[in-house]
Motif scaffolding. Structure first.
Motif, short mmCIF file in Angstrom:
data_model
loop_
_atom_site.label_atom_id
_atom_site.label_comp_id
_atom_site.label_asym_id
_atom_site.label_seq_id
_atom_site.Cartn_x
_atom_site.Cartn_y
_atom_site.Cartn_z
N LEU A 268 0.82 -1.21 0.00
CA LEU A 268 0.00 0.00 0.00
C LEU A 268 0.86 1.26 0.00
CD1 LEU A 268 -2.99 -0.84 2.36
CD2 LEU A 268 -3.11 -0.08 0.00
N ILE A 269 2.02 1.19 0.60
CA ILE A 269 2.92 2.36 0.57
C ILE A 269 3.36 2.64 -0.86
CG2 ILE A 269 5.27 3.10 1.20
CD1 ILE A 269 4.71 1.80 3.97
N ILE A 270 3.66 1.60 -1.62
CA ILE A 270 4.00 1.79 -3.04
C ILE A 270 2.81 2.39 -3.78
CG2 ILE A 270 4.63 0.62 -5.19
CD1 ILE A 270 6.10 -1.47 -3.45
N ALA A 271 1.60 1.86 -3.52
CA ALA A 271 0.39 2.38 -4.17
C ALA A 271 0.17 3.85 -3.81
CB ALA A 271 -0.82 1.55 -3.77
N GLU A 272 0.38 4.18 -2.54
CA GLU A 272 0.20 5.56 -2.08
C GLU A 272 1.16 6.50 -2.80
OE1 GLU A 272 0.40 7.73 2.29
OE2 GLU A 272 2.06 6.47 1.64
N VAL A 273 2.41 6.11 -2.92
CA VAL A 273 3.41 6.93 -3.60
C VAL A 273 3.04 7.12 -5.07
CG1 VAL A 273 5.82 6.99 -4.39
CG2 VAL A 273 5.30 6.41 -2.02
N LEU A 274 2.62 6.04 -5.73
CA LEU A 274 2.27 6.12 -7.15
C LEU A 274 1.04 7.00 -7.36
CD1 LEU A 274 2.81 2.40 -8.27
CD2 LEU A 274 4.34 4.34 -8.58
N ALA A 275 0.02 6.81 -6.51
CA ALA A 275 -1.20 7.62 -6.64
C ALA A 275 -0.89 9.10 -6.46
CB ALA A 275 -2.24 7.15 -5.64
N SER A 276 -0.03 9.43 -5.50
CA SER A 276 0.35 10.82 -5.26
C SER A 276 1.13 11.38 -6.45
CB SER A 276 1.18 10.92 -3.99
OG SER A 276 1.67 12.23 -3.79
N ARG A 277 2.08 10.60 -6.93
CA ARG A 277 2.92 11.06 -8.05
C ARG A 277 2.10 11.30 -9.31
NH1 ARG A 277 4.44 12.36 -12.00
NH2 ARG A 277 6.44 12.22 -13.07
N PHE A 278 1.10 10.47 -9.56
CA PHE A 278 0.31 10.60 -10.79
C PHE A 278 -0.99 11.38 -10.59
CE2 PHE A 278 2.60 6.46 -11.71
CZ PHE A 278 3.51 7.05 -12.58
N HIS A 279 -1.15 11.99 -9.40
CA HIS A 279 -2.33 12.81 -9.10
C HIS A 279 -3.63 12.02 -9.28
CE1 HIS A 279 0.21 16.46 -9.01
NE2 HIS A 279 0.87 15.86 -10.00
N SER A 280 -3.64 10.78 -8.81
CA SER A 280 -4.81 9.90 -8.99
C SER A 280 -5.74 10.01 -7.79
CB SER A 280 -4.35 8.45 -9.15
OG SER A 280 -3.41 8.33 -10.22
N GLN A 281 -7.04 10.07 -8.07
CA GLN A 281 -8.04 10.16 -7.01
C GLN A 281 -8.66 8.81 -6.66
OE1 GLN A 281 -8.57 12.73 -9.76
NE2 GLN A 281 -6.92 13.65 -8.57
N SER A 282 -8.65 7.87 -7.60
CA SER A 282 -9.31 6.59 -7.35
C SER A 282 -8.50 5.43 -7.90
CB SER A 282 -10.72 6.57 -7.97
OG SER A 282 -10.63 6.61 -9.39
N ILE A 283 -8.72 4.26 -7.30
CA ILE A 283 -8.08 3.02 -7.74
C ILE A 283 -9.17 1.96 -7.85
CG2 ILE A 283 -6.40 1.21 -7.19
CD1 ILE A 283 -4.98 3.31 -5.39
N THR A 284 -9.25 1.32 -9.01
CA THR A 284 -10.23 0.25 -9.21
C THR A 284 -9.49 -1.07 -9.42
OG1 THR A 284 -11.81 1.78 -10.23
CG2 THR A 284 -12.15 -0.57 -10.62
N TYR A 285 -9.83 -2.06 -8.60
CA TYR A 285 -9.17 -3.36 -8.69
C TYR A 285 -9.75 -4.17 -9.84
CZ TYR A 285 -8.28 -8.28 -7.72
OH TYR A 285 -7.95 -9.61 -7.86
N SER A 286 -8.86 -4.77 -10.65
CA SER A 286 -9.26 -5.67 -11.73
C SER A 286 -8.72 -7.05 -11.44
CB SER A 286 -8.72 -5.17 -13.08
OG SER A 286 -8.94 -6.13 -14.10
N ASP A 287 -9.55 -8.07 -11.62
CA ASP A 287 -9.16 -9.45 -11.29
C ASP A 287 -8.38 -10.13 -12.41
OD1 ASP A 287 -9.09 -11.60 -9.50
OD2 ASP A 287 -10.76 -12.58 -10.51
N SER A 288 -8.29 -9.50 -13.58
CA SER A 288 -7.56 -10.09 -14.71
C SER A 288 -6.21 -9.42 -14.85
CB SER A 288 -8.36 -9.93 -16.00
OG SER A 288 -9.56 -10.67 -15.96
N GLY A 289 -5.22 -10.22 -15.26
CA GLY A 289 -3.89 -9.65 -15.37
C GLY A 289 -2.98 -10.47 -16.24
N VAL A 290 -1.78 -10.74 -15.72
CA VAL A 290 -0.71 -11.31 -16.54
C VAL A 290 -1.08 -12.68 -17.12
CG1 VAL A 290 0.49 -12.33 -14.55
CG2 VAL A 290 1.77 -11.76 -16.63
N ARG A 291 -1.76 -13.54 -16.36
CA ARG A 291 -2.09 -14.87 -16.88
C ARG A 291 -3.08 -14.79 -18.04
NH1 ARG A 291 -1.70 -15.20 -11.49
NH2 ARG A 291 -3.94 -14.93 -11.15
N GLU A 292 -4.13 -13.98 -17.84
CA GLU A 292 -5.11 -13.83 -18.92
C GLU A 292 -4.48 -13.13 -20.13
OE1 GLU A 292 -7.12 -14.67 -15.24
OE2 GLU A 292 -5.65 -13.12 -15.72
N GLY A 293 -3.61 -12.16 -19.86
CA GLY A 293 -2.92 -11.47 -20.95
C GLY A 293 -2.06 -12.41 -21.76
N TYR A 294 -1.41 -13.35 -21.07
CA TYR A 294 -0.58 -14.34 -21.77
C TYR A 294 -1.45 -15.19 -22.70
CZ TYR A 294 2.88 -18.00 -22.56
OH TYR A 294 3.76 -18.88 -23.15
#
Length: 302
Positions: A268-294
């Motif tokens: 969460l500390i990494i997420a906090e730093v990234l959200a601050s750096r990119f001026h992001s107000q919201s985060i939406t979790y997605s259940d699909s990722g690297v395996r589905e992309g492969y």
């Protein structure tokens, strides 16, 4: 056809079974072991205990696949084995002992597969995609459904926990040390200086665990997948070493992230730093990722 996919990650080793019929992809089941493979890296070298544990789990998975005559199988590994100084020797030993070929995907490939998997069913033409893993963090900026910038950063939830945290929960001082490294690592990444994005699509175990903890702490429904970025700092503060843990918050932590109690705050500390750096107000979790992309990229060629 039935397709078995084994993902040897830095925090977990997972096997997912998919049914692929034409262009239709359905995940039938998944099994996982929380290994913490990144914690077996000592001075950048993957230790024998980590290799042995991986072999043990892959042997179990292979037996399962053979019982159901699932012959279409791919196994790949990400940051923990990819970044090890003895990567070639470690992967070679695992292959010899299990009889499973293992593909070491690069950070660039991981970011690309993350993007393909997470955005496959979305209508948004552009955005910011982040995958915080155990030993690496992938960031993708896309516009017109095409990747504009992507990077794999050498920071992750388990790597931060192993490097900085003495107990289960970090102290405020340890949190600050993790923030400083995350900021410095992100600042060194080229191509992201002008990126500002109000919303983040988050994939991977850190965001899944964070979402469960967020919903419990802020009394959201269990199926909610959207978080206010500004509230990440409150979650971190509530679960630092100095903050007195009540029975209620202890139960909350054990109920929502039993296997990630030690890594969820570093993540969460990494997420906090990234959200601050990119001026992001919201985060939406997605259940699909690297395996589905492969699957979409390498099996279906889409």
């Amino acid at each position: 056809m039935l397709y078995g996919m084994i993902d040897i990650g830095s925090n977990t080793v997972r096997m997912a079974i998919y049914l692929i019929e034409g262009t239709h992809v359905e995940m039938l089941m998944k099994k996982k072991h929380t290994v913490g493979l990144a914690a077996y890296l000592k001075d950048g070298v993957m230790q024998q205990q980590g290799i042995d544990k991986t072999v043990e789990i892959l042997t179990e998975f292979k037996s399962f696949l053979m019982n159901f005559n699932i012959t279409h199988v791919v196994a790949f590994t990400t940051a923990a084995l990819r970044n090890a100084k003895n990567s070639k020797a470690a992967v070679g030993e695992i292959e010899r002992r299990t009889g499973l070929p293992i593909r070491v995907i690069t950070g660039d490939e991981e970011a690309t597969y993350d993007f393909i998997g997470a955005t496959h069913g979305l209508t948004a033409e552009g955005g910011l995609l982040i995958d915080i893993g155990g030993a690496s963090t992938e960031i993708v900026v896309y516009r017109g459904r095409e990747i504009q910038e992507k990077v794999s950063l050498p920071i992750g939830s388990l790597a931060f926990y192993t490097k900085y945290v003495a107990e289960i929960l970090p102290t405020a001082e340890e949190c600050q040390a993790m923030r400083e490294e995350a900021r410095a690592t992100l600042a060194a990444a080229e191509g992201f200086e002008d990126v500002k994005e109000g919303a983040i699509a988050g994939i991977g175990g850190t965001f899944k665990g964070a979402c469960a903890l967020y919903n419990a702490l802020f009394h959201e429904s269990a199926d909610n997948v959207k978080m206010e970025a500004a509230k990440l700092s409150e979650i971190i503060r509530r679960f630092t070493f100095e903050h007195t843990m009540t029975e209620e918050t202890t139960v909350m932590l054990m109920r929502t992230v039993p296997e990630r109690m030690h890594t969820v705050i570093p993540g969460l500390i990494i997420a906090e730093v990234l959200a601050s750096r990119f001026h992001s107000q919201s985060i939406t979790y997605s259940d699909s990722g690297v395996r589905e992309g492969y699957i979409y990229a390498e099996v279906l060629g889409r």
